[in-house]
Motif scaffolding. Structure first.
Motif, PDB file in Angstrom:
ATOM      1  N   GLY A  35      -2.845  -1.785  -4.763  1.00 27.43           N
ATOM      2  CA  GLY A  35      -2.897  -0.853  -3.372  1.00 27.43           C
ATOM      3  C   GLY A  35      -1.837   0.061  -3.380  1.00 27.43           C
ATOM      4  N   SER A  92       0.843   4.583 -13.900  1.00 26.99           N
ATOM      5  CA  SER A  92      -0.072   4.293 -12.990  1.00 26.99           C
ATOM      6  C   SER A  92      -0.809   3.328 -13.446  1.00 26.99           C
ATOM      7  CB  SER A  92      -0.865   5.795 -12.694  1.00 26.99           C
ATOM      8  OG  SER A  92      -1.534   6.012 -14.080  1.00 26.99           O
ATOM      9  N   SER A 107       6.077   9.181  -4.273  1.00 25.63           N
ATOM     10  CA  SER A 107       5.870  10.777  -4.921  1.00 25.63           C
ATOM     11  C   SER A 107       6.781  11.068  -5.860  1.00 25.63           C
ATOM     12  CB  SER A 107       6.075  11.626  -3.603  1.00 25.63           C
ATOM     13  OG  SER A 107       5.389  11.147  -2.663  1.00 25.63           O
ATOM     14  N   GLU A 117       2.811   4.647  -1.111  1.00 24.03           N
ATOM     15  CA  GLU A 117       2.606   5.739  -1.976  1.00 24.03           C
ATOM     16  C   GLU A 117       4.178   6.052  -2.426  1.00 24.03           C
ATOM     17  OE1 GLU A 117      -0.346   9.073  -1.208  1.00 24.03           O
ATOM     18  OE2 GLU A 117       1.659   9.932  -0.990  1.00 24.03           O
ATOM     19  N   ALA A 177      -1.568  -0.255 -11.632  1.00 22.78           N
ATOM     20  CA  ALA A 177      -2.845  -0.781 -11.167  1.00 22.78           C
ATOM     21  C   ALA A 177      -3.132  -2.146 -11.601  1.00 22.78           C
ATOM     22  CB  ALA A 177      -3.895   0.164 -11.849  1.00 22.78           C
ATOM     23  N   ARG A 214      -0.117   3.578  -4.399  1.00 21.45           N
ATOM     24  CA  ARG A 214      -0.474   4.816  -4.694  1.00 21.45           C
ATOM     25  C   ARG A 214       0.563   5.648  -5.414  1.00 21.45           C
ATOM     26  NH1 ARG A 214      -1.793   4.172   0.115  1.00 21.45           N
ATOM     27  NH2 ARG A 214      -0.684   5.737   0.963  1.00 21.45           N
ATOM     28  N   PHE A 215       0.343   6.604  -6.284  1.00 17.23           N
ATOM     29  CA  PHE A 215       1.234   7.670  -6.802  1.00 17.23           C
ATOM     30  C   PHE A 215       0.856   9.002  -6.447  1.00 17.23           C
ATOM     31  CE2 PHE A 215       2.742   3.893  -8.851  1.00 17.23           C
ATOM     32  CZ  PHE A 215       4.230   4.043  -9.408  1.00 17.23           C
ATOM     33  N   ARG A 216       1.573   9.954  -6.133  1.00 18.88           N
ATOM     34  CA  ARG A 216       1.560  11.151  -5.960  1.00 18.88           C
ATOM     35  C   ARG A 216       2.291  11.960  -6.834  1.00 18.88           C
ATOM     36  NH1 ARG A 216      -1.014  14.370  -1.895  1.00 18.88           N
ATOM     37  NH2 ARG A 216      -1.099  12.512  -0.819  1.00 18.88           N
ATOM     38  N   THR A 231       0.748  -1.116   0.011  1.00 21.15           N
ATOM     39  CA  THR A 231       0.018   0.081   0.102  1.00 21.15           C
ATOM     40  C   THR A 231       0.982   0.932  -0.058  1.00 21.15           C
ATOM     41  OG1 THR A 231      -0.076   0.011   2.391  1.00 21.15           O
ATOM     42  CG2 THR A 231      -1.917  -0.984   1.219  1.00 21.15           C
TER      43      THR A 231
END
Length: 328
Positions: free
Chosen positions: A129, A120, A104, A102, A124, A131-133, A100
């Motif tokens: 789970g 992204s 950045s 993330e 997926a 995430r990308f910022r 999970t």
């Protein structure tokens, strides 16, 4: 630990509280952000004031301001907190589909619309789970990349801006010129004289932030009349439509920009040096298996973006080879 007596007396929660206080500049808002009661955060502030022998927050009228020490602390707190998170999020074994985490990433909207989107999508499928910022970079972030990259995972930016940092070559792109289809100055195509006569929209125009093609125009003896500077490649066509302005964008954006009404995309009348796009990161991430997995996503996605660059050819009007076409 004996060499660091101060650390032995500190609570990591104080770092979290300090970060919230420095960001919000209000005990009430910081408490809401951390889902704590105001008295609890006030107690943390009292401990921080005692530790630093400084008020941290100083009242000015009806508001609070950061003290000079607090302003200096704000430059380091986010980095320290992110480093602490990475320490405690590390796992002995890690599998993408269970993660999970993330990630950045700094970059421009061009990087996000191309390789960011491809990465992204790939994540997926294999690691739902994760995430990308995606965060827009700016001059100060790029100029101080060695420190900026301590608090994020990577930056997507072409070669020529960063040095002495690990990187992964991704894809090469070339420059095309965007114009309004009704621009009378380009009715018969482009020449170097027309480039000099037309006003321009530039992206990133400063001593440390520029595009290689824009700089190349100057090397060719053209001093563009820049009417608009916009730090967005995707929005550049909006400042071209209905005017005689010209703009430079990357060929990978041609399929998207070429669908906009009223836009022409033309081959430049000079051999614009291609951009060699790369992923850059801080050496602290070098042996992180999760970071290595992320880098592999970018490496694989780069092949997809390279195919988009080739597909964009059909949207670009070729330049006629005349005495006006210039090479370096």
């Amino acid at each position: 630990m004996a060499d660091h007596p101060l650390l032995s007396r500190l609570d990591l929660n104080l770092l979290v509280a300090l970060d919230a206080l420095l960001t919000e500049r209000s005990v009430t808002r910081a408490a809401e952000r951390l889902h704590l009661s105001q008295p609890a955060l006030s107690a943390s502030l009292a401990r921080l004031r005692n530790h630093f022998n400084d008020p941290i927050l100083a009242r000015r009228g009806n508001a609070y301001e950061l003290t000079p020490l607090a302003l200096r602390l704000s430059e380091h707190t986010t980095i320290a907190l992110d480093a602490a998170r990475r320490v405690f999020e590390s796992q002995a074994t890690w599998t993408p589909h269970e993660s999970t985490r993330e990630f950045s990433i700094y970059g421009s909207d061009y990087g996000f619309a191309t390789i960011g989107a491809a990465v992204s999508r790939a994540a997926a499928e294999t690691a739902p789970g994760v995430r990308f910022r995606f965060l827009l970079h700016n001059n100060s972030i790029v100029d101080d990349a060695a420190n900026s990259l301590r608090s994020v995972d990577a930056m997507v930016i072409p070669h020529g801006y960063l040095t002495d940092l690990p990187y992964e070559d991704l894809w090469r792109d070339r420059w095309v010129i965007v114009a309004d289809e009704a621009n009378p100055l380009i009715a018969d195509g482009l020449s170097m004289e027309i480039l000099a006569a037309c006003p321009w929209v530039f992206t990133y125009r400063s001593r440390s932030a520029f595009t290689s093609a824009g700089r190349q125009l100057q090397l060719l003896g053209i001093e563009p009349e820049v009417q608009v500077v916009v730090e967005s490649f995707l929005s550049l066509p909006n400042f071209v439509v209905g005017t005689t302005r010209l703009g430079l964008v990357q060929a990978a954006l041609a399929p998207e920009i070429g669908r906009l009404p009223g836009i022409r995309i033309l081959e430049p009348p000079f051999d614009a040096t291609p951009t060699a796009n790369a992923l850059w990161w801080h050496p602290v991430h070098e042996r992180d298996p999760e970071h290595a997995w992320m880098r592999s996503l970018f490496r694989d996605a780069a092949r997809e973006v390279q195919s988009v660059v080739a597909a964009g050819e059909r949207f670009v009007e070729p330049i006629e080879q005349t005495e006006h076409a210039v090479s370096l």
